[in-house]
Motif scaffolding. Structure first.
Motif: not given
Length: 273
Positions: A160-174, A255-264
């Motif tokens: 499954n390919q989806f938007e995933l980066h330090p600002a959108l970590q989607r831990k539930d889906l991962v 530290l990266l997990a503290t980035i406010p969630e952002y979906r581009d």
């Protein structure tokens, strides 16, 4: 070993190079041709494209001129939303094969979870049986969409390919994908180019003397995600792969997990199909 040689095994036994070249918005004829040639020369073995990108014929020309044997290159394409009916998908598969001038596609994804996704999947399964496609998977699917598919499919999706980066970590889906033996693939890994503006990323870039892009790529790579960063600049193709000489610590990841969630990109739950 170069990151370009690292492969991940699918649940069907096939393998995908973990690091590939994304080609979204690469549609200028000369620029696309040049970057594909440069990537293949640099050792890239995985190219990600899609019908909607409009560049498959350009990729075909570059692949042919590169003289790299077809069997060494892993090619991903996707079925666009308007082709998700059963008959429409069958025609789309043949169109992809014709545009790329190949006899099989390594991986084909349903681009978005449209209402006709199950019809599309049935056609993809038949294309696997016909040896037109080796592996089939998903793009931008949420857990609810995947659960529905798993109840109705003959062939399990491999990725499954989806938007995933330090600002959108989607831990539930991962976690859901990993629990179900479905490979995780990140698009937008560089926060769609906004990684250079994120303070937490910049802090780690300074710490490791790496670029913000390399920090984001390392974040995904060391978690075992497939990544497909794109660039229209050949020197960036090399720089993007230089992420094996350092590793992010648990403290760095926190530290990266503290980035406010952002979906581009678009939200799959609110996409206008």
């Amino acid at each position: 070993m170069s990151v370009l040689n690292k492969k991940i095994k699918f649940n069907n036994g096939e393998e995908i190079p973990q690091f590939g070249l994304g080609t979204y918005k690469l549609d200028d004829e000369k620029a696309t041709y040049d970057v594909i040639i440069a990537a293949l020369k640099a050792g890239y073995l995985h190219i990600d494209t899609a019908q909607i990108y409009g560049n498959q014929k350009l990729i075909a020309k570059a692949l042919k001129d590169s003289q790299v044997p077809r069997e060494q290159i892993f090619i991903t394409s996707k079925i666009w939303n308007s082709d998700h009916g059963y008959e429409e998908t069958k025609k789309a598969i043949d169109r992809i094969l014709a545009e790329l001038e190949i006899t099989y596609i390594d991986l084909v994804l349903i681009h978005w979870p449209t209402p006709k996704r199950l019809e599309c999947w049935k056609a993809l399964e038949e294309a696997v049986a016909a040896k037109k496609i080796r592996s089939i998977g998903l793009s931008n699917f949420q857990i609810v969409h995947i659960e529905e598919l798993l109840k109705n499919c003959q062939i399990k999706p491999v990725i499954n390919q989806f938007e995933l980066h330090p600002a959108l970590q989607r831990k539930d889906l991962v976690k859901y994908l990993q629990d179900n033996d479905i490979v995780v693939e990140s698009w937008g890994t560089l926060i769609r180019g906004k990684c250079f503006e994120v303070e937490q990323v910049k802090v780690l870039a300074e710490k490791y003397q790496k670029s913000p892009a390399q920090i984001c790529l390392r974040w995904a790579f060391q978690q075992g995600f497939v990544i497909i960063p794109k660039s229209s600049k050949p020197h960036r193709l090399i720089e993007n792969t230089e992420i094996e000489d350092f590793a992010l610590t648990a403290e760095d990841m926190a530290l990266l997990a503290t980035i406010p969630e952002y979906r581009d990109g678009p939200d799959p739950d609110n996409f206008d199909f």
